[in-house]
Enzyme design. Sequence first.
Site, PDB file in Angstrom:
ATOM      1  N   ASP A  13       0.827  -1.207   0.000  1.00 31.73           N
ATOM      2  CA  ASP A  13       0.000   0.000   0.000  1.00 31.73           C
ATOM      3  C   ASP A  13       0.864   1.262   0.000  1.00 31.73           C
ATOM      4  OD1 ASP A  13       0.959  -0.532   2.557  1.00 31.73           O
ATOM      5  OD2 ASP A  13      -0.939  -0.193   3.580  1.00 31.73           O
ATOM      6  N   ASP A  69       7.187   3.718   3.303  1.00 33.93           N
ATOM      7  CA  ASP A  69       7.429   4.882   4.149  1.00 33.93           C
ATOM      8  C   ASP A  69       8.933   4.908   4.484  1.00 33.93           C
ATOM      9  OD1 ASP A  69       6.733   7.022   5.865  1.00 33.93           O
ATOM     10  OD2 ASP A  69       6.298   5.697   7.526  1.00 33.93           O
ATOM     11  N   PHE A  84       0.389  11.989   7.034  1.00 35.00           N
ATOM     12  CA  PHE A  84      -0.314  10.734   7.301  1.00 35.00           C
ATOM     13  C   PHE A  84      -1.553  10.652   6.418  1.00 35.00           C
ATOM     14  CE2 PHE A  84      -2.868   7.573   9.447  1.00 35.00           C
ATOM     15  CZ  PHE A  84      -1.908   6.621   9.761  1.00 35.00           C
ATOM     16  N   ARG A 109     -10.417   2.362   6.298  1.00 38.40           N
ATOM     17  CA  ARG A 109      -9.872   1.661   5.128  1.00 38.40           C
ATOM     18  C   ARG A 109     -10.801   1.728   3.936  1.00 38.40           C
ATOM     19  NH1 ARG A 109      -5.454  -1.422   6.798  1.00 38.40           N
ATOM     20  NH2 ARG A 109      -5.593  -2.358   8.857  1.00 38.40           N
TER      21      ARG A 109
HETATM   22  P1  IMP Z   1       7.700   1.251   6.389  1.00 40.27           P
HETATM   23  O1  IMP Z   1       7.996   1.571   4.945  1.00 40.27           O
HETATM   24  O2  IMP Z   1       8.401   0.042   6.902  1.00 40.27           O
HETATM   25  O3  IMP Z   1       7.943   2.452   7.257  1.00 40.27           O
HETATM   26  O4  IMP Z   1       6.218   0.891   6.645  1.00 40.27           O
HETATM   27  C1  IMP Z   1       5.193   0.954   5.802  1.00 40.27           C
HETATM   28  C2  IMP Z   1       3.935   0.620   6.590  1.00 40.27           C
HETATM   29  O5  IMP Z   1       3.641   1.673   7.536  1.00 40.27           O
HETATM   30  C3  IMP Z   1       2.765   0.553   5.639  1.00 40.27           C
HETATM   31  O6  IMP Z   1       2.584  -0.750   5.144  1.00 40.27           O
HETATM   32  C4  IMP Z   1       1.623   1.069   6.509  1.00 40.27           C
HETATM   33  O7  IMP Z   1       1.051  -0.011   7.218  1.00 40.27           O
HETATM   34  C5  IMP Z   1       2.263   1.992   7.521  1.00 40.27           C
HETATM   35  N1  IMP Z   1       2.113   3.424   7.134  1.00 40.27           N
HETATM   36  C6  IMP Z   1       3.106   4.276   6.818  1.00 40.27           C
HETATM   37  N2  IMP Z   1       2.618   5.501   6.534  1.00 40.27           N
HETATM   38  C7  IMP Z   1       1.280   5.419   6.668  1.00 40.27           C
HETATM   39  C8  IMP Z   1       0.206   6.373   6.482  1.00 40.27           C
HETATM   40  O8  IMP Z   1       0.389   7.557   6.128  1.00 40.27           O
HETATM   41  N3  IMP Z   1      -1.048   5.914   6.716  1.00 40.27           N
HETATM   42  C9  IMP Z   1      -1.310   4.635   7.102  1.00 40.27           C
HETATM   43  N4  IMP Z   1      -0.333   3.718   7.285  1.00 40.27           N
HETATM   44  C10 IMP Z   1       0.947   4.104   7.064  1.00 40.27           C
END
Ligand code: IMP
Length: 197
Positions: free
Chosen positions: A101, A104, A153, A166
């Site tokens: 999805d 980040d 966010f 969702r």
């Molecule tokens: P990362 O790249 O390991 O930091 O994590 C990604 C995960 O963090 C995604 O799969 C989401 O579950 C969660 N996440 C990061 N940013 C957001 C946001 O803006 N809204 C909702 N979930 C987020």
Amino acid sequence: MTPPETQVLISSEDLQARVAALGAQLSETYSASKEAPVLIAILKGSTLFLADLIRAMSIDVVVDFMSISSYGSDGERPGVVRIMKDLDQPLEGRDVLIVEDIVDTGLTLTYLRKRLNERGPRSLRAVTLLDKVARRIVPVDLEYSGFEIPDVFVIGYGLDFQARYRNLSKILAVPDLSALAMEPASLVEPLFGPGLG
Ligand code: IMP
């Protein structure tokens, strides 16, 4: 308490158009494959994206799911990723596409790529709907991305805040996340109407 402000970051129409384009691009990429590519959706955020993406693809695909958690139940530090539900099938010799999805910090995708690569796929690629590129902690290979978004966010189209929101068909930005954190259900009525209350 007044609910926090939200802004439409990506409309439902723009989502549908971009997902259709990604579906066409991926169909082209995998059209020469001997076997159907295995699309691995990461639960639960990527389910809406996956559902639209596979319907936008014109080739045979196999779908599997994986659930991971970025912190342990005992409140380990974030960035510690673990598999909560593993795949149902082997990946040996298959063309594999991770469907995310949002990327980040990049920690989750880095972990997934490493673990899935160990299973001997013929190829391993990743597609994400959203890319918060400014937040990256580790550089990670990302072959396909729907939208690059700013460091804000977001909720909707599969993305949640504490399990809610969702099922919005667009992506909304919540600039003041701390206000939502104080009352996680405060956007339910503004976004869905009085409903069950
Ligand atoms: P990362 O790249 O390991 O930091 O994590 C990604 C995960 O963090 C995604 O799969 C989401 O579950 C969660 N996440 C990061 N940013 C957001 C946001 O803006 N809204 C909702 N979930 C987020």
